[in-house]
Design a protein around this motif. Sequence first.
Motif, PDB file in Angstrom:
ATOM      1  N   LEU A   1      40.865  41.792  29.605  1.00 21.40           N
ATOM      2  CA  LEU A   1      42.014  42.690  29.492  1.00 21.40           C
ATOM      3  C   LEU A   1      41.812  43.970  30.299  1.00 21.40           C
ATOM      4  O   LEU A   1      42.786  44.648  30.646  1.00 21.40           O
ATOM      5  CB  LEU A   1      42.261  43.050  28.023  1.00 21.40           C
ATOM      6  N   GLN A   2      40.548  44.296  30.600  1.00 20.26           N
ATOM      7  CA  GLN A   2      40.254  45.500  31.384  1.00 20.26           C
ATOM      8  C   GLN A   2      39.867  45.163  32.819  1.00 20.26           C
ATOM      9  O   GLN A   2      39.256  45.982  33.509  1.00 20.26           O
ATOM     10  CB  GLN A   2      39.121  46.280  30.710  1.00 20.26           C
ATOM     11  N   ASN A   3      40.224  43.978  33.273  1.00 18.37           N
ATOM     12  CA  ASN A   3      39.878  43.552  34.634  1.00 18.37           C
ATOM     13  C   ASN A   3      40.433  44.543  35.666  1.00 18.37           C
ATOM     14  O   ASN A   3      41.626  44.846  35.659  1.00 18.37           O
ATOM     15  CB  ASN A   3      40.444  42.155  34.887  1.00 18.37           C
ATOM     16  N   PHE A   4      39.556  45.016  36.548  1.00 17.33           N
ATOM     17  CA  PHE A   4      39.983  46.053  37.494  1.00 17.33           C
ATOM     18  C   PHE A   4      39.357  45.905  38.884  1.00 17.33           C
ATOM     19  O   PHE A   4      40.069  45.850  39.882  1.00 17.33           O
ATOM     20  CB  PHE A   4      39.645  47.440  36.928  1.00 17.33           C
ATOM     21  N   VAL A   5      38.042  45.824  38.951  1.00 12.18           N
ATOM     22  CA  VAL A   5      37.349  45.941  40.240  1.00 12.18           C
ATOM     23  C   VAL A   5      37.758  44.840  41.207  1.00 12.18           C
ATOM     24  O   VAL A   5      38.107  45.114  42.367  1.00 12.18           O
ATOM     25  CB  VAL A   5      35.819  45.946  40.038  1.00 12.18           C
ATOM     26  N   LEU A   6      37.709  43.572  40.782  1.00 10.45           N
ATOM     27  CA  LEU A   6      38.014  42.472  41.696  1.00 10.45           C
ATOM     28  C   LEU A   6      39.441  42.544  42.249  1.00 10.45           C
ATOM     29  O   LEU A   6      39.629  42.545  43.467  1.00 10.45           O
ATOM     30  CB  LEU A   6      37.774  41.132  40.999  1.00 10.45           C
ATOM     31  N   PRO A   7      40.480  42.619  41.408  1.00  7.16           N
ATOM     32  CA  PRO A   7      41.836  42.670  41.967  1.00  7.16           C
ATOM     33  C   PRO A   7      42.105  43.943  42.761  1.00  7.16           C
ATOM     34  O   PRO A   7      42.818  43.899  43.773  1.00  7.16           O
ATOM     35  CB  PRO A   7      42.744  42.575  40.733  1.00  7.16           C
ATOM     36  N   TYR A   8      41.536  45.064  42.315  1.00  3.57           N
ATOM     37  CA  TYR A   8      41.769  46.318  43.037  1.00  3.57           C
ATOM     38  C   TYR A   8      41.152  46.254  44.434  1.00  3.57           C
ATOM     39  O   TYR A   8      41.770  46.674  45.419  1.00  3.57           O
ATOM     40  CB  TYR A   8      41.175  47.493  42.263  1.00  3.57           C
TER      41      TYR A   8
ATOM     42  N   GLU B   1      30.115  43.551  42.218  1.00  2.99           N
ATOM     43  CA  GLU B   1      31.452  42.961  42.328  1.00  2.99           C
ATOM     44  C   GLU B   1      32.052  43.155  43.719  1.00  2.99           C
ATOM     45  O   GLU B   1      32.823  42.304  44.181  1.00  2.99           O
ATOM     46  CB  GLU B   1      32.358  43.558  41.251  1.00  2.99           C
ATOM     47  N   ILE B   2      31.716  44.242  44.391  1.00  2.00           N
ATOM     48  CA  ILE B   2      32.225  44.446  45.752  1.00  2.00           C
ATOM     49  C   ILE B   2      31.669  43.371  46.678  1.00  2.00           C
ATOM     50  O   ILE B   2      32.395  42.813  47.516  1.00  2.00           O
ATOM     51  CB  ILE B   2      31.839  45.847  46.279  1.00  2.00           C
ATOM     52  N   ALA B   3      30.379  43.062  46.526  1.00  2.00           N
ATOM     53  CA  ALA B   3      29.783  42.003  47.337  1.00  2.00           C
ATOM     54  C   ALA B   3      30.408  40.647  47.008  1.00  2.00           C
ATOM     55  O   ALA B   3      30.611  39.805  47.887  1.00  2.00           O
ATOM     56  CB  ALA B   3      28.274  41.956  47.107  1.00  2.00           C
ATOM     57  N   THR B   4      30.719  40.448  45.730  1.00  2.00           N
ATOM     58  CA  THR B   4      31.391  39.209  45.320  1.00  2.00           C
ATOM     59  C   THR B   4      32.731  39.065  46.020  1.00  2.00           C
ATOM     60  O   THR B   4      33.093  37.969  46.487  1.00  2.00           O
ATOM     61  CB  THR B   4      31.605  39.214  43.788  1.00  2.00           C
ATOM     62  N   VAL B   5      33.486  40.154  46.110  1.00  2.00           N
ATOM     63  CA  VAL B   5      34.777  40.128  46.798  1.00  2.00           C
ATOM     64  C   VAL B   5      34.609  39.730  48.252  1.00  2.00           C
ATOM     65  O   VAL B   5      35.353  38.884  48.781  1.00  2.00           O
ATOM     66  CB  VAL B   5      35.469  41.500  46.690  1.00  2.00           C
TER      67      VAL B   5
ATOM     68  N   LEU C   1      41.469  34.444  41.612  1.00  2.00           N
ATOM     69  CA  LEU C   1      40.709  35.481  40.910  1.00  2.00           C
ATOM     70  C   LEU C   1      39.920  34.892  39.744  1.00  2.00           C
ATOM     71  O   LEU C   1      38.772  35.279  39.494  1.00  2.00           O
ATOM     72  CB  LEU C   1      41.664  36.562  40.405  1.00  2.00           C
ATOM     73  N   ILE C   2      40.518  33.952  39.038  1.00  2.00           N
ATOM     74  CA  ILE C   2      39.819  33.278  37.935  1.00  2.00           C
ATOM     75  C   ILE C   2      38.611  32.529  38.462  1.00  2.00           C
ATOM     76  O   ILE C   2      37.524  32.554  37.862  1.00  2.00           O
ATOM     77  CB  ILE C   2      40.784  32.335  37.191  1.00  2.00           C
ATOM     78  N   LEU C   3      38.770  31.860  39.607  1.00  2.00           N
ATOM     79  CA  LEU C   3      37.657  31.135  40.228  1.00  2.00           C
ATOM     80  C   LEU C   3      36.516  32.088  40.576  1.00  2.00           C
ATOM     81  O   LEU C   3      35.348  31.785  40.329  1.00  2.00           O
ATOM     82  CB  LEU C   3      38.153  30.408  41.485  1.00  2.00           C
ATOM     83  N   MET C   4      36.850  33.232  41.133  1.00  2.00           N
ATOM     84  CA  MET C   4      35.824  34.227  41.467  1.00  2.00           C
ATOM     85  C   MET C   4      35.095  34.700  40.202  1.00  2.00           C
ATOM     86  O   MET C   4      33.868  34.848  40.193  1.00  2.00           O
ATOM     87  CB  MET C   4      36.454  35.437  42.151  1.00  2.00           C
ATOM     88  N   SER C   5      35.860  34.954  39.150  1.00  2.00           N
ATOM     89  CA  SER C   5      35.265  35.476  37.926  1.00  2.00           C
ATOM     90  C   SER C   5      34.349  34.455  37.260  1.00  2.00           C
ATOM     91  O   SER C   5      33.316  34.818  36.685  1.00  2.00           O
ATOM     92  CB  SER C   5      36.374  35.894  36.949  1.00  2.00           C
ATOM     93  N   LEU C   6      34.724  33.177  37.330  1.00  2.00           N
ATOM     94  CA  LEU C   6      33.898  32.129  36.729  1.00  2.00           C
ATOM     95  C   LEU C   6      32.549  32.014  37.422  1.00  2.00           C
ATOM     96  O   LEU C   6      31.579  31.529  36.836  1.00  2.00           O
ATOM     97  CB  LEU C   6      34.632  30.783  36.774  1.00  2.00           C
ATOM     98  N   TRP C   7      32.487  32.463  38.671  1.00  2.00           N
ATOM     99  CA  TRP C   7      31.240  32.380  39.429  1.00  2.00           C
ATOM    100  C   TRP C   7      30.162  33.292  38.832  1.00  2.00           C
ATOM    101  O   TRP C   7      28.969  33.039  38.986  1.00  2.00           O
ATOM    102  CB  TRP C   7      31.516  32.769  40.887  1.00  2.00           C
ATOM    103  N   GLY C   8      30.582  34.326  38.113  1.00  2.00           N
ATOM    104  CA  GLY C   8      29.613  35.305  37.616  1.00  2.00           C
ATOM    105  C   GLY C   8      29.451  35.309  36.115  1.00  2.00           C
ATOM    106  O   GLY C   8      29.333  36.380  35.507  1.00  2.00           O
ATOM    107  N   THR C   9      29.450  34.128  35.486  1.00  2.00           N
ATOM    108  CA  THR C   9      29.327  34.066  34.025  1.00  2.00           C
ATOM    109  C   THR C   9      27.885  33.846  33.574  1.00  2.00           C
ATOM    110  O   THR C   9      27.642  33.333  32.476  1.00  2.00           O
ATOM    111  CB  THR C   9      30.214  32.940  33.449  1.00  2.00           C
ATOM    112  N   GLY C  10      26.932  34.218  34.411  1.00  2.00           N
ATOM    113  CA  GLY C  10      25.523  33.978  34.092  1.00  2.00           C
ATOM    114  C   GLY C  10      25.046  34.684  32.837  1.00  2.00           C
ATOM    115  O   GLY C  10      24.218  34.153  32.088  1.00  2.00           O
ATOM    116  N   GLN C  11      25.543  35.886  32.571  1.00  2.00           N
ATOM    117  CA  GLN C  11      25.110  36.619  31.379  1.00  2.00           C
ATOM    118  C   GLN C  11      25.535  35.899  30.101  1.00  2.00           C
ATOM    119  O   GLN C  11      24.768  35.826  29.141  1.00  2.00           O
ATOM    120  CB  GLN C  11      25.681  38.035  31.406  1.00  2.00           C
TER     121      GLN C  11
END
Length: 318
Positions: free
Chosen positions: A248-255, A140-144, A183-193
Motif C-alpha cells: 500500500l506504500q509502494n513508491f520507489v519503483l513506480p516513481y 531499488e534504483i538498481a533494480t529499476v 511492476l508486480i514482476l519486478m517486485s516479486l524478484w526481491g522477495t528474498g527477505q
Amino acid sequence: MGVATVGTTTKDNTAALVQTKRKKATKFETKLALFGLLFASPWILGLLMFNVYPLLASAYYSFTTYSILEPGKFVGFENYTTLFKDDVFWKSISNTLYYTFIFVPLSIVQGVALAMLLNLKIKGQGIYRTLFFIPSLVPEIATVIIWLWLLNPQFGLVNFWLDKIGISGPPWIGSEAWSKPSLILMSLWGTGQAVVIYLAGLQDVPQDYYDAAQVDGANAWQRMRTITLPLLTPVIFFNMIMGMIGALQNFVLPYTLTNGQGTPANSMMFYVMYLYTNGFAYLKMGYASAMAWILFIIVVALTAIIFATQKRWVHYQR
C-alpha cells in the motif's frame, strides 16, 4: 502488665522497621525508575520529535491549506471533500489496490514454494539460499535499471527469448495494460527477505510430526497439506500483514520508472506517489496530509479484516 508492654513495644519496633525498609525500597525503586528514564530519554525524545509530533501535526494540517511556505488557514473537511472529487485520487487508489491484491498473494505463494525448495537437504544448499536472497539486497534504483533493460520492448532480454519461442512480447512498462503486471514482476524478484522468514518457520516444524505421518502412510503432498502449511500459517499471517502494508506504500519503483509522472495514462500513479506529488511538487501539504490519514484508515481497516479472519486459518503449535 510488664509482659504486655514489652510485647506491644516489640510489635511497634517491628512495624517501624518494616515501614523503614519499605521507604528505603521505594526510594531505591524511584532511583531505578529515574535512571531508566534517563537512559531511555534519547529514544523517548526521538519518538516524540520524529513520530508523535509529525503525527499530530499531520492531523492538524489535514484540516488546513498549509503549503510549507505559508502557515495556511483552517478549512475544516474541505481537503477531504475535494479528494473524493479528484479523479487522479481514485485512480491512485485503484492502482494501489490492484497491485496489493495481486502482488501479496503471489509473493506468499512464491515465498512458501521457494522456502520449501531451499529447505531440502541437497548439496550446495547454502549457495542456493544465498543466490535467492541476493536480489533483496539490491537497491531499488538498481533494480529499476536492470528491469528497464530486461523489459525493453525492442532489445530487452525477456522479449528476445519470447521471440525465440514464437511469442510476440508485450510493450511492458510502455503499455497501460501491462505496466502494473510489469511492476508486480519486478517486485516479486526481491522477495528474498520473506523467503528467509518462511525458511525459519519451516525449520521450526517438529520432525516428529513428519515421522509419525510417514508411519501412517502419508505421502509428500499429504504431509505438506496437513502438517507443513498449517504450522506455517503464523508466518504466512505475519508476512501477509507486512506485505500488505508495504504494498500500500509502494513508491520507489513506480516513481523511478516514470520519473514521478505515473505514465502511461496514470496507470502507474500509486497512492503514495500522488501524496508525494501533492505535498512536495504542488506544495499542497494540507491536501497531502489528508491523503496520509485516508491511507492510515485504509491500512487499519485491511489489517483489522485480516486479524478478524485469522482465527479461521491460522494454527499455532501447542
